[in-house]
Design an enzyme around this catalytic site. Structure first.
Site, short mmCIF file in Angstrom:
data_model
loop_
_atom_site.label_atom_id
_atom_site.label_comp_id
_atom_site.label_asym_id
_atom_site.label_seq_id
_atom_site.Cartn_x
_atom_site.Cartn_y
_atom_site.Cartn_z
N ARG A 273 -29.28 -7.28 -8.40
CA ARG A 273 -28.47 -7.02 -9.13
C ARG A 273 -27.61 -8.18 -9.60
NH1 ARG A 273 -25.11 -2.13 -6.55
NH2 ARG A 273 -24.95 -1.87 -9.05
N PRO B 191 -18.33 3.84 -10.30
CA PRO B 191 -16.55 3.53 -9.27
C PRO B 191 -16.93 3.30 -7.78
CG PRO B 191 -17.31 5.74 -9.56
CD PRO B 191 -18.86 5.44 -10.15
N GLU B 192 -16.00 2.14 -7.36
CA GLU B 192 -16.34 2.00 -5.67
C GLU B 192 -15.09 2.05 -5.48
OE1 GLU B 192 -17.12 -2.56 -5.95
OE2 GLU B 192 -18.30 -2.78 -8.05
N LYS C 40 -17.43 5.87 -1.63
CA LYS C 40 -17.43 6.66 -2.34
C LYS C 40 -17.25 7.68 -2.80
CE LYS C 40 -19.27 1.53 -3.79
NZ LYS C 40 -21.14 1.47 -3.47
#
Length: 276
Positions: free
Chosen positions: A262, A2-3, A61
């Site tokens: 990433r 989750p961002e 977050k």
DNA sequence: AGTATAACCTGTCTGC
DNA sequence: TGCAGACAGGTTATAC
């Protein structure tokens, strides 16, 4: 997982849920002790038995549960953690909170990256994880002056956007997306962005996050709202996860690259390495 | 001080 | 079909 938009969606849902009825903790059960970063199971059970949830906040977050006993639980959902109000989709339960009205809240995380901190409410800001966070979109601190000050770095802009100690809340999806929207190549050096580019980013970040919140977040894999429903913003992604597909703006091909271990997605023709 | 990499976990997907 | 290896929304300790 989750961002900022996903955590904010959960926060709003939980706020509605505590508004419907006062939620008094009857007990809680911890299934993985490593979830607790600065407390023991006994401390949690002692402290929160009988306490009411007063309010829910979000910082970056992190979800912050404020209880009537002036203590708080600070929760990070890691990559794939989720909070659910029923036990239909549980894969690896970390925590169950039992409430006096017979409702139950489950923390489920197949990957064991979730983390829970327990502190006095007036000391939340002193937690290491919280105190290190950078400026937060949607707050008064998010001024162009503050934003452009932190662009004074030789870091690649995509890496900088992921650095929570600089700007708090963006993750891998929204960092790629906002750079596409603003027409900025992810490998551009932050301190070499033009004033116009910096201004586009400054406006673009809250705009994008706001739209994602309206769509209740992005579900690519595990993310769910507390009632188990998926977000919808995955239908509006322009580059993230779209390698080989066509750019909605120029028709070119979306590419994938790696930055700091990433994945980054971009449209090379819309996001030039040269300045505007 | 600031920045880059490795490590943490475990399920799922890909390619040989 | 089976299996090794890569990969996933994040953070943090460690190493330059």
């Amino acid at each position: 997982m989750p961002e900022l938009p996903e955590v904010e969606t959960i926060r709003r849902s939980l706020s509605d849920w505590i508004r419907k009825s006062r939620r008094q903790v009857e007990g809680l059960k911890v299934f993985r002790e490593e979830l607790l970063k600065n407390s023991t199971i006994e401390e949690l059970q002692d402290k929160f038995g009988g306490a009411f949830i007063d309010s829910l906040e979000r910082r970056a977050k992190y979800l912050i549960f404020n209880f009537s006993n002036h203590h708080s639980i600070v929760l990070h959902l890691g990559m794939e953690g989720r909070l659910l109000l029923d036990n239909k989709r549980l894969e690896n339960v970390q925590l169950i909170v039992y409430f006096g009205d017979n409702s139950e809240l489950y923390l489920d995380d197949i990957r064991n990256y979730s983390r829970l901190y327990f502190v006095r409410s007036d000391e939340v800001g002193e937690l290491n994880s919280i105190s290190k966070l950078g400026i937060e979109p949607f707050t008064n601190d998010f001024t162009f002056e503050n934003f452009s000050a932190l662009l004074d770095s030789r870091q690649e802009i995509k890496r900088l956007l992921l650095d929570q100690s600089k700007i708090a809340g963006l993750g891998n999806i929204y960092a790629s997306e906002v750079l596409f929207i603003c027409g900025i190549h992810p490998e551009r050096q932050a301190n070499k962005l033009t004033m116009k580019e910096a201004q586009r980013l400054y406006k673009g970040i809250p705009e994008l996050l706001g739209k994602a919140i309206e769509k209740r977040g992005t579900t690519i894999f595990k993310y769910r709202d507390i009632d188990g429903s998926k977000g919808e913003f995955q239908n509006y992604l322009e580059v993230y996860g779209r390698k080989g597909k066509n750019c909605g703006r120029c028709g070119g091909t979306i590419e994938e690259m790696e930055q700091g271990g990433r994945k980054t997605y971009l449209c090379p023709s819309c996001q030039s390495l040269r300045k505007d």
